[in-house]
Design a protein around this motif. Structure first.
Motif, PDB file in Angstrom:
ATOM      1  N   HIS A 115       0.870  -1.172   0.000  1.00 59.23           N
ATOM      2  CA  HIS A 115       0.000   0.000   0.000  1.00 59.23           C
ATOM      3  C   HIS A 115       0.911   1.227   0.000  1.00 59.23           C
ATOM      4  O   HIS A 115       2.079   1.154   0.391  1.00 59.23           O
ATOM      5  CB  HIS A 115      -1.009   0.007   1.159  1.00 59.23           C
ATOM      6  N   ASP A 117       1.860   4.782   1.415  1.00 61.77           N
ATOM      7  CA  ASP A 117       1.700   5.576   2.629  1.00 61.77           C
ATOM      8  C   ASP A 117       0.935   6.856   2.316  1.00 61.77           C
ATOM      9  O   ASP A 117       1.049   7.414   1.229  1.00 61.77           O
ATOM     10  CB  ASP A 117       3.089   5.906   3.204  1.00 61.77           C
ATOM     11  N   ASP A 118       0.141   7.325   3.267  1.00 65.92           N
ATOM     12  CA  ASP A 118      -0.669   8.530   3.058  1.00 65.92           C
ATOM     13  C   ASP A 118       0.162   9.806   2.937  1.00 65.92           C
ATOM     14  O   ASP A 118      -0.318  10.806   2.432  1.00 65.92           O
ATOM     15  CB  ASP A 118      -1.654   8.707   4.226  1.00 65.92           C
ATOM     16  N   ASP A 119       1.391   9.783   3.412  1.00 67.79           N
ATOM     17  CA  ASP A 119       2.240  10.974   3.415  1.00 67.79           C
ATOM     18  C   ASP A 119       2.966  11.113   2.068  1.00 67.79           C
ATOM     19  O   ASP A 119       4.172  10.939   1.970  1.00 67.79           O
ATOM     20  CB  ASP A 119       3.237  10.877   4.565  1.00 67.79           C
ATOM     21  N   GLU A 131       5.926   6.478  -0.606  1.00 66.67           N
ATOM     22  CA  GLU A 131       6.517   5.329   0.061  1.00 66.67           C
ATOM     23  C   GLU A 131       5.594   4.131  -0.083  1.00 66.67           C
ATOM     24  O   GLU A 131       4.421   4.196   0.267  1.00 66.67           O
ATOM     25  CB  GLU A 131       6.730   5.658   1.544  1.00 66.67           C
ATOM     26  N   GLU A 133       4.632   0.512   1.169  1.00 70.01           N
ATOM     27  CA  GLU A 133       4.799  -0.259   2.398  1.00 70.01           C
ATOM     28  C   GLU A 133       4.246  -1.664   2.193  1.00 70.01           C
ATOM     29  O   GLU A 133       3.136  -1.817   1.667  1.00 70.01           O
ATOM     30  CB  GLU A 133       4.064   0.432   3.548  1.00 70.01           C
ATOM     31  N   ASP A 142      10.004  -0.579   4.563  1.00 69.22           N
ATOM     32  CA  ASP A 142       9.246   0.305   3.680  1.00 69.22           C
ATOM     33  C   ASP A 142      10.156   0.733   2.538  1.00 69.22           C
ATOM     34  O   ASP A 142      11.383   0.766   2.677  1.00 69.22           O
ATOM     35  CB  ASP A 142       8.775   1.545   4.451  1.00 69.22           C
ATOM     36  N   PRO A 144      10.831   3.821   0.319  1.00 70.63           N
ATOM     37  CA  PRO A 144      10.606   5.225  -0.042  1.00 70.63           C
ATOM     38  C   PRO A 144      11.233   5.536  -1.408  1.00 70.63           C
ATOM     39  O   PRO A 144      12.308   5.045  -1.743  1.00 70.63           O
ATOM     40  CB  PRO A 144      11.316   5.990   1.077  1.00 70.63           C
TER      41      PRO A 144
END
Length: 163
Positions: A115, A117-119, A131, A133, A142, A144
């Motif tokens: 998935h 990352d929301d950031d 990123e 994950e 993870d 990035p």
């Protein structure tokens, strides 16, 4: 008399339903423009086909009617951008490389088992970041990434930023 009437009504409904189903099947089978069978909408379009379809659906300019007042504000301009899709371990992203050298993430999609990352830093800017994950595996690190545009071409690099 009543039994006979019920039988005729039931037979009529069955005939209408059968005819509608046959017509729908025939229409679906004949909707394929290249004759390869199946529905035309069941195959994904490549980028060239999408552009061709969008060009064909763009309305042609028509003369303005006198009841429409002219606009006094010019439309918002954005730097011209070339979109492309980049792939990386953990997913893919649609990226705009803009004429001013900036990058903007238009959309992204995780690969199976990951998935995003929301950031997400989507830009526009010199660098866009996201990123990937791993889904349920805490043992995997993870992933990035940073995306930059060089000469109008997106480049995906592992992100070494430790913020």
């Amino acid at each position: 008399m009543r039994k006979w009437r019920n039988a005729v009504v039931t037979a009529a409904w069955v005939a209408v339903g059968t005819a509608a189903g046959a017509l729908g099947a025939w229409q679906l089978a004949s909707s394929d423009s290249d004759g390869a069978g199946g529905a035309a909408h069941s195959r994904p379009l490549d980028e060239a086909a999408v552009r061709k379809a969008l060009t064909a659906s763009t309305p042609t300019p028509t003369s303005r009617s006198t009841s429409t007042p002219p606009t006094s504000t010019p439309p918002a301009s954005t730097p011209s951008a070339e979109r492309s899709t980049v792939r990386f371990t953990g997913g893919s992203a649609t990226v705009e490389c803009r004429a001013d050298g900036t990058v903007r993430l238009v959309s992204w999609s995780p690969a199976d088992g990951f998935h995003i990352d929301d950031d997400v830093e989507r830009g526009p800017g010199a660098v866009a970041r996201l990123e990937a994950e791993p889904g349920d595996d805490d043992d995997q690190p993870d992933l990035p990434y940073e995306i930059r545009c060089a000469g109008g071409t997106p480049k995906v690099l592992p992100d070494g930023d430790d913020d």
